[in-house]
Design a protein around this motif. Structure first.
Motif, mmCIF file in Angstrom:
data_model
loop_
_atom_site.group_PDB
_atom_site.id
_atom_site.type_symbol
_atom_site.label_atom_id
_atom_site.label_comp_id
_atom_site.label_asym_id
_atom_site.label_seq_id
_atom_site.Cartn_x
_atom_site.Cartn_y
_atom_site.Cartn_z
ATOM 1 N N THR A 114 0.812 -1.210 0.000
ATOM 2 C CA THR A 114 0.000 0.000 0.000
ATOM 3 C C THR A 114 0.848 1.264 0.000
ATOM 4 O O THR A 114 0.348 2.329 -0.331
ATOM 5 N N ALA A 115 2.109 1.157 0.344
ATOM 6 C CA ALA A 115 2.967 2.345 0.382
ATOM 7 C C ALA A 115 3.360 2.742 -1.034
ATOM 8 O O ALA A 115 3.663 1.910 -1.872
ATOM 9 N N ARG A 116 3.362 4.028 -1.301
ATOM 10 C CA ARG A 116 3.762 4.570 -2.588
ATOM 11 C C ARG A 116 4.975 5.453 -2.367
ATOM 12 O O ARG A 116 5.037 6.204 -1.393
ATOM 13 N N ILE A 117 5.934 5.391 -3.256
ATOM 14 C CA ILE A 117 7.115 6.235 -3.149
ATOM 15 C C ILE A 117 6.705 7.678 -3.417
ATOM 16 O O ILE A 117 5.977 7.971 -4.358
ATOM 17 N N CYS A 118 7.179 8.567 -2.577
ATOM 18 C CA CYS A 118 6.852 9.989 -2.686
ATOM 19 C C CYS A 118 7.371 10.532 -4.022
ATOM 20 O O CYS A 118 8.547 10.382 -4.339
ATOM 21 N N PRO A 119 6.521 11.178 -4.817
ATOM 22 C CA PRO A 119 6.971 11.707 -6.114
ATOM 23 C C PRO A 119 7.884 12.932 -5.980
ATOM 24 O O PRO A 119 8.621 13.244 -6.902
ATOM 25 N N ASN A 120 7.861 13.598 -4.844
ATOM 26 C CA ASN A 120 8.689 14.791 -4.680
ATOM 27 C C ASN A 120 10.132 14.452 -4.351
ATOM 28 O O ASN A 120 11.053 15.140 -4.798
ATOM 29 N N CYS A 121 10.356 13.404 -3.557
ATOM 30 C CA CYS A 121 11.723 13.082 -3.131
ATOM 31 C C CYS A 121 12.197 11.726 -3.656
ATOM 32 O O CYS A 121 13.327 11.336 -3.384
ATOM 33 N N ASP A 122 11.361 10.984 -4.373
ATOM 34 C CA ASP A 122 11.691 9.663 -4.914
ATOM 35 C C ASP A 122 12.151 8.682 -3.841
ATOM 36 O O ASP A 122 13.000 7.834 -4.079
ATOM 37 N N GLY A 123 11.643 8.817 -2.634
ATOM 38 C CA GLY A 123 11.964 7.904 -1.551
ATOM 39 C C GLY A 123 13.167 8.325 -0.718
ATOM 40 O O GLY A 123 13.442 7.734 0.313
ATOM 41 N N PHE A 124 13.908 9.338 -1.162
ATOM 42 C CA PHE A 124 15.027 9.874 -0.380
ATOM 43 C C PHE A 124 14.488 11.030 0.446
ATOM 44 O O PHE A 124 14.621 12.195 0.076
ATOM 45 N N ALA A 125 13.888 10.725 1.577
ATOM 46 C CA ALA A 125 13.079 11.681 2.318
ATOM 47 C C ALA A 125 13.858 12.705 3.114
ATOM 48 O O ALA A 125 13.355 13.764 3.423
ATOM 49 N N THR A 126 15.105 12.408 3.449
ATOM 50 C CA THR A 126 15.894 13.329 4.262
ATOM 51 C C THR A 126 17.198 13.637 3.543
ATOM 52 O O THR A 126 17.872 12.738 3.054
ATOM 53 N N ALA A 127 17.531 14.911 3.480
ATOM 54 C CA ALA A 127 18.772 15.344 2.848
ATOM 55 C C ALA A 127 19.643 16.051 3.884
ATOM 56 O O ALA A 127 19.145 16.659 4.819
ATOM 57 N N VAL A 128 20.951 15.963 3.709
ATOM 58 C CA VAL A 128 21.895 16.660 4.576
ATOM 59 C C VAL A 128 22.383 17.886 3.822
ATOM 60 O O VAL A 128 22.892 17.788 2.711
ATOM 61 N N VAL A 129 22.218 19.052 4.434
ATOM 62 C CA VAL A 129 22.595 20.315 3.815
ATOM 63 C C VAL A 129 23.718 20.934 4.630
ATOM 64 O O VAL A 129 23.653 20.984 5.854
ATOM 65 N N THR A 130 24.746 21.425 3.937
ATOM 66 C CA THR A 130 25.852 22.068 4.650
ATOM 67 C C THR A 130 25.541 23.544 4.844
ATOM 68 O O THR A 130 24.820 24.154 4.066
ATOM 69 N N ALA A 131 26.109 24.107 5.895
ATOM 70 C CA ALA A 131 25.892 25.516 6.204
ATOM 71 C C ALA A 131 26.809 26.425 5.385
ATOM 72 O O ALA A 131 26.644 27.629 5.381
ATOM 73 N N GLY A 132 27.811 25.870 4.712
ATOM 74 C CA GLY A 132 28.643 26.658 3.822
ATOM 75 C C GLY A 132 30.060 26.875 4.306
ATOM 76 O O GLY A 132 31.005 26.624 3.596
ATOM 77 N N ALA A 133 30.253 27.336 5.502
ATOM 78 C CA ALA A 133 31.594 27.633 6.004
ATOM 79 C C ALA A 133 31.925 26.709 7.179
ATOM 80 O O ALA A 133 31.041 26.201 7.860
ATOM 81 N N ARG A 134 33.203 26.509 7.411
ATOM 82 C CA ARG A 134 33.638 25.677 8.531
ATOM 83 C C ARG A 134 33.679 26.503 9.813
ATOM 84 O O ARG A 134 33.889 27.709 9.783
ATOM 85 N N ASP A 135 33.488 25.818 10.948
ATOM 86 C CA ASP A 135 33.544 26.518 12.236
ATOM 87 C C ASP A 135 34.996 26.656 12.699
ATOM 88 O O ASP A 135 35.938 26.285 11.981
#
Length: 68
Positions: A11-32
């Motif tokens: 009954t589960a359908r893969i999400c058309p917006n993320c193609d099943g990759f529901a969580t993404a890791v985003v970098t803040a850009g600069a190092r601390d």
């Protein structure tokens, strides 16, 4: 492996917006100051991080109200 697919997977359908990759890791850009690259997790707004979209239940004719 022979057998039937469990009902929960059928009954589960893969999400058309993320193609099943529901969580993404985003970098803040600069190092601390310690040299680490700060990252944060972002969930798909359509499936709320589950990776699946479940179909809406169908309405029966008895559930509909007709007004004139």
């Amino acid at each position: 492996m022979p057998g039937t697919t469990p009902a929960t997977l059928a009954t589960a359908r893969i999400c058309p917006n993320c193609d099943g990759f529901a969580t993404a890791v985003v970098t803040a850009g600069a190092r601390d100051s310690r040299g680490h690259l700060p990252t944060f997790l972002v969930d798909c707004p359509a499936c709320h991080g589950t990776g699946a979209v479940f179909p809406r239940p169908r309405l029966a004719a008895a559930d509909l109200e007709v007004t004139a």
